[in-house]
Design an enzyme around this catalytic site. Sequence first.
Site, short mmCIF file in Angstrom:
data_model
loop_
_atom_site.label_atom_id
_atom_site.label_comp_id
_atom_site.label_asym_id
_atom_site.label_seq_id
_atom_site.Cartn_x
_atom_site.Cartn_y
_atom_site.Cartn_z
N TYR A 181 3.83 -10.65 -2.96
CA TYR A 181 4.03 -9.22 -2.77
C TYR A 181 2.70 -8.51 -3.05
CZ TYR A 181 5.35 -4.41 -3.71
OH TYR A 181 5.40 -3.05 -3.68
N HIS A 228 5.29 -2.67 0.63
CA HIS A 228 5.96 -1.42 0.98
C HIS A 228 4.93 -0.42 1.50
CE1 HIS A 228 8.90 -2.87 -2.21
NE2 HIS A 228 9.61 -2.79 -1.10
#
Lengths: 903, 164
Positions: free
Chosen positions: B77, B115
């Site tokens: 991530y 994101h």
Amino acid sequence: MGASLPPKEANLFKLIVKSYETKQYKKGLKAADQILKKFPDHGETLSMKGLTLNCMDRKSEAYELVRLGVKNDLKSHVCWHVYGLLYRSDREYREAIKCYRNALRIDPDNIEILRDLSLLQAQMRDLSGFVETRQQLLTLKPNHRMNWIGFAVAHHLNSNGSKAVEILEAYEGTLEDDYPPDNERCEHGEMLLYKISLLEECDFLERAIEELRRKEPKIVDKLSYKEQEVSLLVKIGRLEEGAKMYRLLLSMNPDNYRYYEGLQKCVGVYSENGKYSFDEIDQLDALYKSLGQQYTWSSAVKRIPLDFLQGEKFREAAFNYMRPLLTKGVPSLFSDLSSLYNQPGKADILEQLILELEHSIRTTGRYPGREEKEPPSTLMWTLFFLAQHYDRRGQYELALSKIDEAIEHTPTVIDLYSVKSRILKHAGDLAAAAALADEARCMDLADRYVNSECVKRMLQADQVPLAEKTAVLFTKDGDQHNNLHDMQCMWYELASGESYFRQGDLGRALKKFLAVEKHYADITEDQFDFHSYCLRKMTLRAYVEMLKFQDRLHSHSYFHKAAAGAIRCYIKLYDCPPKSTTEDDNDKANLLPSQKKKLKQKQRKAEARAKKEAEGKNEESSASGVSKSGKRHVKPVDPDPHGEKLLQVEDPMLEATKYLKLLQKSSPNSLETHLFSFEVNMRKQKILLAFQAVKQLLRLDAENPDSHRCLIRFFHKVDSMSAPVTDAEKLIWSVLEAERPAISQLQEKSLIETNKSFLDKHGDSLMHRAAAAEMLYVLEPNNKSEAIKLIEDSANNLVPTNGALGPVKEWKLRDCISVHKLLKTVLIDQDAALRWKVKCTEYFPHSAYFEGNRTGLSSSAYNQPSTNPENGAANHPGVNNQSAHATTIASNGKLEAFKELTI
Amino acid sequence: MGVGREVAISLDAVRDKNLMQLRKLNTALFPVRYNDKYYADALASGEFTKLAYFSDICVGSIACRLEKKEGGAICVYIMTLGVLAPYRGLGIGTKLLNHVLELCSKQNMSEIYLHVQTNNEDAINFYKKFGFEITDTIHNYYTNITPPDCYVVTKFITQPQPKK
């Protein structure tokens, strides 16, 4: 040795000596005790036992036994030798020399004692004695190389260079033709170079150069050979050959400034003060241009012309010099150029130049007139340079705005924070400077330099405990900052001492200053081992240079600062002695006897507790010492860690005189030395010594405000003294009477008139006005208002400059602070002091001393997130970032503080 | 590339000794203060977190967190990726991202994601160039910026089949 003993004991005695030499002290002690059982009065055994005990840290017993040994056997050279060794181990060299001499009287040809004596004589610079001893050694053992060399060096040190040369040549005469063998070529080459340097020193230049060239094949150090050759060529005046040689040396190392200097001398354009005529400048310009084409990689060849070029040519050269360095990002560029600021006009040219660069890069991304686009960092480095430029010129506001802009541009460059810290220090905000330095430190925790710089700033801001904590991050033991003392970290001790002094903690301040003084004693001590080592290794040129360095060791600036600090402490101690003891007594006097008893008990208990704690610590440290290194080394606990005992000196002026004498000997050309001499001797009522100080001050700088102060104060004091009564007083009087007319400042003038003419002469200078005002007040206490008016009428003029941005005022922060103190504590006019403060707050808005309105601002500013919209993350075009995850954390309110800052 | 001369760009690891550099970058780049966990994750990710140096100046960074998925596979991530404004457009971001992508394929990681705020088209386009695609939308992901929605942008890495 041990001759008077029967065979069994004689053998035991030999065992003691052997055990001592092999450091098996317990074994030696046992043998000694065995002999002493039978012959309790045997002098030599007693002595050797003492010497052995000395190595086992039983000093007092050692001295007792050794002295007893000498007493029992006055005719034994062993006893005297041992006594000498004992003194030597305690660095009592004069006493040791006496003992050795006694030993030699009994056994004049004892080589071991002679050698030990010669070492002591070299250490103590007993040069004629040294020559004598060395001669004896050579006579006794002429087949030892070391004895020849030692004898030569002794003569050299005793200022008889030609004799030294003779000895070395005689020594060479004893050598075979094929000398030296391969494994001794370096040593022999060194000896030859030493001999040639001696010839040069004696001005036998032709002979030196002949000898040098003849011995060339035997000299291993080829660089020294060439440097020696060129030095001789120049001295003889064979300049063409010299120039050729210097060019050869330059091709080997084109960044050695001395070679350039030498070449300039050879071609006839060199001046000590760097001032040249127009023709000479053209000549030099041409010379360096051609050299620059040869040595394209040299930075010296590009930098040196900036020193002599003027006007438009300087501008062009500076432009060419700075451009690549700003592009590359060389943080030291400003300090490289800062010496140019001492030359009139060059700072202005540099300012215009760098502003032009800044403008051009900002608007076009290029240097003026250039095609290539600059990397983004060039703007940052340009701002960085500009900030330092304005800092140097005292324009702190501009400096800060430039450095802030640079930080906003690239917030990760450590140097930017260091420079901002320095600017704030200069502007007078020491706490903010320390905070900035700490921020710089945090950006690279592995960098000792930024750590040290931060420690220094913290000390300057009087944050001693924090500084100590920061300093130990880089010391080995981690927790005890005593380690800094063991590492002889003098800048730290000095800065710490100054801070304690400012805070009025004289004990701790003295402790630090005297620690530095001790380092210098240790450095003097450290040369001892080299007297034998260098003769053996033949590094004679370096050895003699080291001895000369040691002879002027105490003129080093750190020693000067330490001695000055200690003297200031003692003066303060004398002027306001610590009250605590007398107050204590007064308090006690009011107590009832029973209460007194209780108090005493309490004190005793407290003392015992403290002692226990100290011992406990000692055990701990020794225990850890054992576990780490495997062997025992007990560090004695400092019985006076806070310097409280140092405060209890009986006569502070006597202590001050000790250090004053060292200063007078080693720094006779420093104004400060004689200012201290004046202050100390005035307090000691030593009129003639104080007068001597005044004369020295006038000799060094008669126009200095402090010199003027001392002159007036001295004669004011003399004039107010009562008529002489004793013979001594009459003598002093007559000396002053005879000397007074020789002082030009005073000729046919009253002190008031002298003061007036001093003021008239220097009416434009704040510090001179302040001195004249203070003296006016001393001479005429009723005229205080006029004195204050003198100060308040001073004008803060503009420095004559055509600087492009912002005016520069003359007054310095430090001076204004001292004027404020003068108004407040000497002239004692609180209103005037307040008026002065208000005025200075305006000039120095960052000054914490004047409580300026800009203090502390900058230190809090960087703790907030950048608000520069350009750097904002979310919607900015071309931003390759996202901050999604982070934002959710932010919403949880778990914002993390950057770093706890204690200011 | 807008620069006339070549300047070396190099990557270096983040350690506790130079962690402040990453903090400085984040303060300048993002409107958020990151907490200790962020920095602990970054340090723990090892080679997956890097500082980028432009000559000797630290100008950008990529910080990742290694996450365990159900079934034991580890995915990457990207917590942050950013370059200081004056140094953008020099390929530094690309270099940082490529470093992590290469590392992923070397260590057989099948998935890497991040994101992005829904209106950050530049960022979305940037990641699409590297084979990322929008896989999900989370509404009201952000609390104090508008729009509050974000995309999940993911790249599935197909491991090169070992040659037989």
